[in-house]
Write a protein that holds these residues in place. Structure first.
Motif, PDB file in Angstrom:
ATOM      1  N   VAL A 253       2.989   4.045 -18.424  1.00  0.00           N
ATOM      2  CA  VAL A 253       1.720   4.201 -17.718  1.00  0.00           C
ATOM      3  C   VAL A 253       0.585   4.067 -18.726  1.00  0.00           C
ATOM      4  N   ILE A 254      -0.467   3.317 -18.360  1.00  0.00           N
ATOM      5  CA  ILE A 254      -1.670   3.234 -19.184  1.00  0.00           C
ATOM      6  C   ILE A 254      -2.824   3.882 -18.433  1.00  0.00           C
ATOM      7  N   VAL A 255      -3.889   4.136 -19.148  1.00  0.00           N
ATOM      8  CA  VAL A 255      -5.077   4.712 -18.520  1.00  0.00           C
ATOM      9  C   VAL A 255      -5.730   3.639 -17.661  1.00  0.00           C
ATOM     10  N   ALA A 256      -5.865   3.939 -16.384  1.00  0.00           N
ATOM     11  CA  ALA A 256      -6.480   2.996 -15.444  1.00  0.00           C
ATOM     12  C   ALA A 256      -7.406   3.784 -14.521  1.00  0.00           C
ATOM     13  N   ASN A 257      -8.649   3.367 -14.465  1.00  0.00           N
ATOM     14  CA  ASN A 257      -9.646   4.043 -13.638  1.00  0.00           C
ATOM     15  C   ASN A 257     -10.086   3.147 -12.490  1.00  0.00           C
ATOM     16  N   ASP A 258     -10.515   3.769 -11.413  1.00  0.00           N
ATOM     17  CA  ASP A 258     -11.068   3.048 -10.260  1.00  0.00           C
ATOM     18  C   ASP A 258     -10.130   1.960  -9.748  1.00  0.00           C
ATOM     19  N   VAL A 259      -8.866   2.283  -9.611  1.00  0.00           N
ATOM     20  CA  VAL A 259      -7.868   1.305  -9.186  1.00  0.00           C
ATOM     21  C   VAL A 259      -7.974   1.068  -7.686  1.00  0.00           C
ATOM     22  N   THR A 260      -8.120  -0.191  -7.310  1.00  0.00           N
ATOM     23  CA  THR A 260      -8.039  -0.586  -5.909  1.00  0.00           C
ATOM     24  C   THR A 260      -7.046  -1.731  -5.829  1.00  0.00           C
ATOM     25  N   GLY A 261      -6.247  -1.720  -4.788  1.00  0.00           N
ATOM     26  CA  GLY A 261      -5.246  -2.754  -4.678  1.00  0.00           C
ATOM     27  C   GLY A 261      -4.846  -3.016  -3.247  1.00  0.00           C
ATOM     28  N   ILE A 262      -4.212  -4.169  -3.048  1.00  0.00           N
ATOM     29  CA  ILE A 262      -3.674  -4.546  -1.748  1.00  0.00           C
ATOM     30  C   ILE A 262      -2.266  -5.087  -1.948  1.00  0.00           C
TER      31      ILE A 262
ATOM     32  N   LEU B 138       4.570 -11.601  -3.523  1.00  0.00           N
ATOM     33  CA  LEU B 138       3.482 -12.250  -4.248  1.00  0.00           C
ATOM     34  C   LEU B 138       2.096 -11.872  -3.738  1.00  0.00           C
ATOM     35  N   ARG B 139       1.991 -11.016  -2.754  1.00  0.00           N
ATOM     36  CA  ARG B 139       0.685 -10.683  -2.179  1.00  0.00           C
ATOM     37  C   ARG B 139      -0.017  -9.521  -2.870  1.00  0.00           C
ATOM     38  N   PHE B 140       0.606  -8.913  -3.853  1.00  0.00           N
ATOM     39  CA  PHE B 140      -0.002  -7.783  -4.561  1.00  0.00           C
ATOM     40  C   PHE B 140      -1.175  -8.248  -5.416  1.00  0.00           C
ATOM     41  N   ARG B 141      -2.292  -7.514  -5.355  1.00  0.00           N
ATOM     42  CA  ARG B 141      -3.457  -7.715  -6.211  1.00  0.00           C
ATOM     43  C   ARG B 141      -4.049  -6.335  -6.483  1.00  0.00           C
ATOM     44  N   ALA B 142      -4.611  -6.158  -7.682  1.00  0.00           N
ATOM     45  CA  ALA B 142      -5.276  -4.899  -8.015  1.00  0.00           C
ATOM     46  C   ALA B 142      -6.405  -5.160  -8.990  1.00  0.00           C
ATOM     47  N   CYS B 143      -7.423  -4.312  -8.913  1.00  0.00           N
ATOM     48  CA  CYS B 143      -8.568  -4.353  -9.814  1.00  0.00           C
ATOM     49  C   CYS B 143      -8.762  -2.942 -10.356  1.00  0.00           C
ATOM     50  N   PHE B 144      -9.093  -2.831 -11.643  1.00  0.00           N
ATOM     51  CA  PHE B 144      -9.311  -1.517 -12.237  1.00  0.00           C
ATOM     52  C   PHE B 144     -10.047  -1.675 -13.559  1.00  0.00           C
TER      53      PHE B 144
ATOM     54  N   VAL C 268      -0.762  -8.137 -15.821  1.00  0.00           N
ATOM     55  CA  VAL C 268      -2.069  -7.485 -15.923  1.00  0.00           C
ATOM     56  C   VAL C 268      -2.911  -8.252 -16.927  1.00  0.00           C
ATOM     57  N   ALA C 269      -4.120  -8.637 -16.531  1.00  0.00           N
ATOM     58  CA  ALA C 269      -5.065  -9.295 -17.432  1.00  0.00           C
ATOM     59  C   ALA C 269      -6.195  -8.320 -17.747  1.00  0.00           C
TER      60      ALA C 269
ATOM     61  N   ALA D 223      -9.964  -5.037 -15.620  1.00  0.00           N
ATOM     62  CA  ALA D 223      -8.606  -5.546 -15.642  1.00  0.00           C
ATOM     63  C   ALA D 223      -8.143  -5.856 -14.221  1.00  0.00           C
ATOM     64  N   PHE D 224      -7.167  -6.746 -14.145  1.00  0.00           N
ATOM     65  CA  PHE D 224      -6.686  -7.228 -12.858  1.00  0.00           C
ATOM     66  C   PHE D 224      -5.168  -7.371 -12.922  1.00  0.00           C
ATOM     67  N   ALA D 225      -4.513  -7.082 -11.815  1.00  0.00           N
ATOM     68  CA  ALA D 225      -3.054  -7.191 -11.766  1.00  0.00           C
ATOM     69  C   ALA D 225      -2.656  -8.031 -10.565  1.00  0.00           C
ATOM     70  N   TRP D 226      -1.556  -8.757 -10.718  1.00  0.00           N
ATOM     71  CA  TRP D 226      -1.019  -9.573  -9.638  1.00  0.00           C
ATOM     72  C   TRP D 226       0.465  -9.781  -9.881  1.00  0.00           C
ATOM     73  N   HIS D 227       1.139 -10.295  -8.901  1.00  0.00           N
ATOM     74  CA  HIS D 227       2.552 -10.665  -9.034  1.00  0.00           C
ATOM     75  C   HIS D 227       2.644 -12.178  -9.116  1.00  0.00           C
ATOM     76  N   GLN D 228       3.579 -12.653  -9.934  1.00  0.00           N
ATOM     77  CA  GLN D 228       3.837 -14.098  -9.999  1.00  0.00           C
ATOM     78  C   GLN D 228       5.317 -14.328 -10.278  1.00  0.00           C
ATOM     79  N   LEU D 229       5.774 -15.512  -9.883  1.00  0.00           N
ATOM     80  CA  LEU D 229       7.168 -15.863 -10.137  1.00  0.00           C
ATOM     81  C   LEU D 229       7.395 -15.882 -11.644  1.00  0.00           C
ATOM     82  N   ASN D 230       8.533 -15.324 -12.082  1.00  0.00           N
ATOM     83  CA  ASN D 230       8.797 -15.334 -13.518  1.00  0.00           C
ATOM     84  C   ASN D 230       9.520 -16.621 -13.905  1.00  0.00           C
ATOM     85  N   ALA D 231       9.688 -16.832 -15.206  1.00  0.00           N
ATOM     86  CA  ALA D 231      10.248 -18.079 -15.717  1.00  0.00           C
ATOM     87  C   ALA D 231      11.659 -18.333 -15.187  1.00  0.00           C
ATOM     88  N   GLU D 232      12.384 -17.278 -14.843  1.00  0.00           N
ATOM     89  CA  GLU D 232      13.740 -17.437 -14.319  1.00  0.00           C
ATOM     90  C   GLU D 232      13.738 -18.117 -12.952  1.00  0.00           C
TER      91      GLU D 232
END
Length: 156
Positions: A53-62, A69-75, A137-138, A145-154
């Motif tokens: 777990v990292i410090v994340a403030n004001d997290v909103t996500g869907i 693949l529909r997950f998105r978050a902003c924090f 997470v970018a 910062a922003f988080a999303w799901h993506q297909l992995n290299a496998e």
């Protein structure tokens, strides 16, 4: 006269179907993500496989059950990019996916451009959060910062 009725019914059916498909893609199925306190965002350390777990403030996500693949978050995070790169795994080929237009904190084009320019850095949050899907997470220099799901290299 009968031809007009047939054409009108076909056109109205097509318009109705198009509107329904649009609504299903943009609005349906999405729900706000309820992050448990202390477990909002995690990153995978360089020397371990278990995300922390990292410090994340004001997290909103869907998210949606219809696709992993529909997950998105902003924090925001107070952690610097330098500290994060020394501690956590950098993600090799981040590709942020578009979010619905109403989830306006997540701008995939801006995130992608910043990643390509080196302004933002992408980290592996969780490998195989769903089969064949990674959470990424970018983090920007200002702590946004922003988080999303993506297909992995496998899977590619």
């Amino acid at each position: 006269m009968n031809g007009r009725i047939v054409v009108a019914s076909i056109v109205l059916t097509a318009l109705g179907a198009g509107a329904l498909i649009y609504w299903l893609q943009i609005y349906a199925f999405y729900e706000p993500v309820a992050f448990a306190p202390g477990e909002e965002i995690r990153l995978t350390p360089i020397i371990d496989e278990e995300p922390e777990v990292i410090v994340a403030n004001d997290v909103t996500g869907i998210d949606a059950d219809s696709s992993p693949l529909r997950f998105r978050a902003c924090f925001t995070t107070p952690l610097s990019q330098a500290m994060l790169t020394e501690t956590y795994r950098v993600y090799p080929d981040p590709t942020p996916l578009n979010a619905p237009p109403w989830f306006d904190c997540f701008d995939a084009e801006r995130i992608d451009a910043a990643l390509r320019k080196g302004e933002a850095i992408a980290f592996l949050s969780e490998h195989d959060i769903a089969p064949g899907v990674d959470r990424v997470v970018a983090v920007f220099p200002d702590g946004h910062a922003f988080a999303w799901h993506q297909l992995n290299a496998e899977e590619q």
